[in-house]
Motif scaffolding. Sequence first.
Motif, PDB file in Angstrom:
ATOM      1  N   THR A 196     -27.836 -26.686  -5.622  1.00 33.46           N
ATOM      2  CA  THR A 196     -28.796 -28.077  -5.805  1.00 33.46           C
ATOM      3  C   THR A 196     -28.330 -28.974  -4.673  1.00 33.46           C
ATOM      4  O   THR A 196     -27.603 -28.695  -3.713  1.00 33.46           O
ATOM      5  CB  THR A 196     -28.439 -29.028  -6.989  1.00 33.46           C
ATOM      6  OG1 THR A 196     -27.537 -29.658  -6.556  1.00 33.46           O
ATOM      7  CG2 THR A 196     -28.453 -28.364  -8.265  1.00 33.46           C
ATOM      8  N   ASN A 197     -29.642 -29.666  -3.882  1.00 33.12           N
ATOM      9  CA  ASN A 197     -29.121 -30.513  -2.738  1.00 33.12           C
ATOM     10  C   ASN A 197     -30.373 -31.432  -2.399  1.00 33.12           C
ATOM     11  O   ASN A 197     -31.312 -31.319  -3.212  1.00 33.12           O
ATOM     12  CB  ASN A 197     -29.089 -29.433  -1.325  1.00 33.12           C
ATOM     13  CG  ASN A 197     -30.475 -29.204  -0.790  1.00 33.12           C
ATOM     14  OD1 ASN A 197     -30.756 -29.841   0.185  1.00 33.12           O
ATOM     15  ND2 ASN A 197     -30.917 -28.084  -1.266  1.00 33.12           N
ATOM     16  N   SER A 198     -30.002 -32.354  -1.805  1.00 31.07           N
ATOM     17  CA  SER A 198     -30.863 -33.606  -1.439  1.00 31.07           C
ATOM     18  C   SER A 198     -31.569 -33.233  -0.240  1.00 31.07           C
ATOM     19  O   SER A 198     -32.471 -34.309  -0.049  1.00 31.07           O
ATOM     20  CB  SER A 198     -29.971 -34.788  -1.411  1.00 31.07           C
ATOM     21  OG  SER A 198     -29.272 -34.705  -0.313  1.00 31.07           O
ATOM     22  N   ARG A 199     -31.607 -32.307   0.614  1.00 33.48           N
ATOM     23  CA  ARG A 199     -32.352 -32.252   1.734  1.00 33.48           C
ATOM     24  C   ARG A 199     -33.547 -31.266   2.039  1.00 33.48           C
ATOM     25  O   ARG A 199     -34.632 -31.781   2.284  1.00 33.48           O
ATOM     26  CB  ARG A 199     -31.305 -31.745   2.887  1.00 33.48           C
ATOM     27  CG  ARG A 199     -30.045 -32.479   3.098  1.00 33.48           C
ATOM     28  CD  ARG A 199     -30.225 -33.011   4.356  1.00 33.48           C
ATOM     29  NE  ARG A 199     -29.309 -34.164   4.293  1.00 33.48           N
ATOM     30  CZ  ARG A 199     -29.168 -35.380   4.893  1.00 33.48           C
ATOM     31  NH1 ARG A 199     -30.109 -35.693   5.602  1.00 33.48           N
ATOM     32  NH2 ARG A 199     -28.243 -36.180   4.938  1.00 33.48           N
TER      33      ARG A 199
ATOM     34  N   LEU B  34     -25.757 -27.378   5.647  1.00 35.13           N
ATOM     35  CA  LEU B  34     -25.581 -28.388   4.707  1.00 35.13           C
ATOM     36  C   LEU B  34     -24.174 -28.675   4.224  1.00 35.13           C
ATOM     37  O   LEU B  34     -23.329 -27.754   4.210  1.00 35.13           O
ATOM     38  CB  LEU B  34     -26.244 -27.579   3.463  1.00 35.13           C
ATOM     39  CG  LEU B  34     -27.918 -27.914   3.570  1.00 35.13           C
ATOM     40  CD1 LEU B  34     -28.393 -27.338   2.308  1.00 35.13           C
ATOM     41  CD2 LEU B  34     -28.350 -29.391   3.968  1.00 35.13           C
TER      42      LEU B  34
ATOM     43  N   ILE C  35     -21.740 -28.908   1.434  1.00 30.30           N
ATOM     44  CA  ILE C  35     -21.827 -28.515  -0.146  1.00 30.30           C
ATOM     45  C   ILE C  35     -20.342 -28.613  -0.653  1.00 30.30           C
ATOM     46  O   ILE C  35     -19.591 -28.133   0.056  1.00 30.30           O
ATOM     47  CB  ILE C  35     -22.233 -27.071  -0.097  1.00 30.30           C
ATOM     48  CG1 ILE C  35     -23.614 -26.329   0.437  1.00 30.30           C
ATOM     49  CG2 ILE C  35     -22.291 -26.648  -1.725  1.00 30.30           C
ATOM     50  CD1 ILE C  35     -24.614 -27.398   0.037  1.00 30.30           C
TER      51      ILE C  35
ATOM     52  N   LEU D 154     -22.412 -37.368  -3.893  1.00 31.15           N
ATOM     53  CA  LEU D 154     -23.655 -37.017  -3.860  1.00 31.15           C
ATOM     54  C   LEU D 154     -24.535 -38.209  -3.634  1.00 31.15           C
ATOM     55  O   LEU D 154     -25.336 -38.362  -2.909  1.00 31.15           O
ATOM     56  CB  LEU D 154     -24.133 -36.201  -5.073  1.00 31.15           C
ATOM     57  CG  LEU D 154     -23.609 -34.957  -5.240  1.00 31.15           C
ATOM     58  CD1 LEU D 154     -24.365 -34.340  -6.534  1.00 31.15           C
ATOM     59  CD2 LEU D 154     -24.235 -33.987  -4.099  1.00 31.15           C
TER      60      LEU D 154
ATOM     61  N   ASP E 127     -24.141 -33.015   0.798  1.00 28.22           N
ATOM     62  CA  ASP E 127     -25.636 -32.876   0.619  1.00 28.22           C
ATOM     63  C   ASP E 127     -25.882 -32.138  -0.632  1.00 28.22           C
ATOM     64  O   ASP E 127     -27.134 -32.389  -1.268  1.00 28.22           O
ATOM     65  CB  ASP E 127     -26.354 -32.000   1.652  1.00 28.22           C
ATOM     66  CG  ASP E 127     -26.202 -32.726   2.955  1.00 28.22           C
ATOM     67  OD1 ASP E 127     -26.331 -34.026   3.318  1.00 28.22           O
ATOM     68  OD2 ASP E 127     -25.573 -31.923   3.951  1.00 28.22           O
ATOM     69  N   GLY E 128     -25.077 -31.520  -1.109  1.00 23.48           N
ATOM     70  CA  GLY E 128     -25.481 -30.754  -2.245  1.00 23.48           C
ATOM     71  C   GLY E 128     -24.195 -30.145  -2.972  1.00 23.48           C
ATOM     72  O   GLY E 128     -23.028 -30.431  -2.675  1.00 23.48           O
ATOM     73  N   GLN E 129     -24.495 -29.306  -4.069  1.00 18.27           N
ATOM     74  CA  GLN E 129     -23.369 -28.888  -4.811  1.00 18.27           C
ATOM     75  C   GLN E 129     -23.681 -27.662  -5.301  1.00 18.27           C
ATOM     76  O   GLN E 129     -25.122 -27.210  -5.332  1.00 18.27           O
ATOM     77  CB  GLN E 129     -22.931 -29.933  -5.879  1.00 18.27           C
ATOM     78  CG  GLN E 129     -23.811 -30.254  -6.814  1.00 18.27           C
ATOM     79  CD  GLN E 129     -23.997 -29.242  -7.974  1.00 18.27           C
ATOM     80  OE1 GLN E 129     -22.869 -29.235  -8.883  1.00 18.27           O
ATOM     81  NE2 GLN E 129     -24.957 -28.751  -8.572  1.00 18.27           N
ATOM     82  N   GLU E 130     -22.864 -26.852  -6.119  1.00 19.43           N
ATOM     83  CA  GLU E 130     -23.297 -25.650  -6.761  1.00 19.43           C
ATOM     84  C   GLU E 130     -22.721 -25.677  -8.294  1.00 19.43           C
ATOM     85  O   GLU E 130     -21.498 -25.959  -8.207  1.00 19.43           O
ATOM     86  CB  GLU E 130     -23.155 -24.517  -5.874  1.00 19.43           C
ATOM     87  CG  GLU E 130     -21.822 -24.312  -5.213  1.00 19.43           C
ATOM     88  CD  GLU E 130     -20.578 -23.726  -6.100  1.00 19.43           C
ATOM     89  OE1 GLU E 130     -20.876 -22.574  -6.512  1.00 19.43           O
ATOM     90  OE2 GLU E 130     -19.801 -24.381  -6.293  1.00 19.43           O
TER      91      GLU E 130
ATOM     92  N   GLN F 170     -30.096 -35.388  -7.281  1.00 21.97           N
ATOM     93  CA  GLN F 170     -30.261 -34.249  -6.525  1.00 21.97           C
ATOM     94  C   GLN F 170     -31.837 -33.835  -6.726  1.00 21.97           C
ATOM     95  O   GLN F 170     -32.262 -33.864  -7.656  1.00 21.97           O
ATOM     96  CB  GLN F 170     -29.537 -32.786  -6.588  1.00 21.97           C
ATOM     97  CG  GLN F 170     -28.022 -33.192  -6.429  1.00 21.97           C
ATOM     98  CD  GLN F 170     -27.643 -32.579  -5.201  1.00 21.97           C
ATOM     99  OE1 GLN F 170     -27.290 -31.529  -4.604  1.00 21.97           O
ATOM    100  NE2 GLN F 170     -27.658 -33.896  -4.345  1.00 21.97           N
TER     101      GLN F 170
END
Length: 322
Positions: A148-151, A163, A165, A196, A202-205, A220
């Motif tokens: 997932t990310n916000s960009r 990114l 992460i 976040l 910007d993101g994570q997994e 996100q």
Amino acid sequence: MSLTRRLAFAVALAAPLAAAPAFAQTQLTVQHALPANSHTGVGATTFGSAFERLTNGRYKVVAQRNDNEREMVESVQIGTIDCTFTSTGPVGNFVPEVRIFDVPFLFRDATHARGVLDSEIGQQVLARFPARGLVGVVWLENGFRNMTNSRREINTPADLRGLKIRTMENQVHMRAFTTLGALPTPMAFSELIPALQQGTVDGQENPISVIVANNIFQVQRYFTMTRHVYSPQVMICNPQTVARLSAADRTLFYQAAREAQAANRARVTADDEAGVATLRQNGMTVVTEVDTAAFQAALAPAFAEWERTLDAGTLRRIRDWQ
Ligand code: PAF
């Protein structure tokens, strides 16, 4: 002695006996990340209720939430808590042999992963824990991790470039994201939501089960079902906690752990089935069709490194497992 006095005497004797199990009860503390109503919480609470039931209440299991998995493993090691249900995220820093299961795209699906972990291969890795002052009891799971990310939408490996992460504190995962051109930022899960929100990352997994359990969709916008790595969970206990159990209670302890495993896996399956719809309902842009071969090709240099640094023979056995 009259009947009434005999009865009164018997009641007086019986009263402390009736209360006795409460005093004889041994308390175990287990910690897990995420809310009680999540796949991790369900694993821990199922273990607790099963062990209490199987031992007729001689044991009381207290389940607590702690979103810092490294801290939980350390607490088990020094004995301030009895057990933890943790992802393998930080565990390779304690038991390096575990890292083999953190390799991306190693498992085809849940059947493959669960089969390997329950087989001799998984048992051999659990057998490495005691040398590190820990007991590996049983494998559970988080499921397959996704981005997932916000960009932006992630459709190809190139979309990950640059990114930031958040990853777990896990060498194998960090190496994978560096190879894909992202900037991995390891941190405990407890720090993730503020990171976040503040744009530190910007993101994570994480697997769908985690994203839903923690409302990560609130912070996100983009989700891609990369299923880039299977995320095992393991129940780890303090060696003295396990040693103190009688042989009969230890059998019940392992039986309760297997009940926890079944409940946890069933919950992950259900979360995966319902999860994508939940993410869409909550406004995420969802990409489910992913060319995973492209991600695997981009990871080629990392795969070559893991063949050298991890146990190549076991990697082959896992890939060939049917
Ligand atoms: O991302 C993590 O740190 C883990 O997947 C989590 C959410 C703590 C569950 O084990």
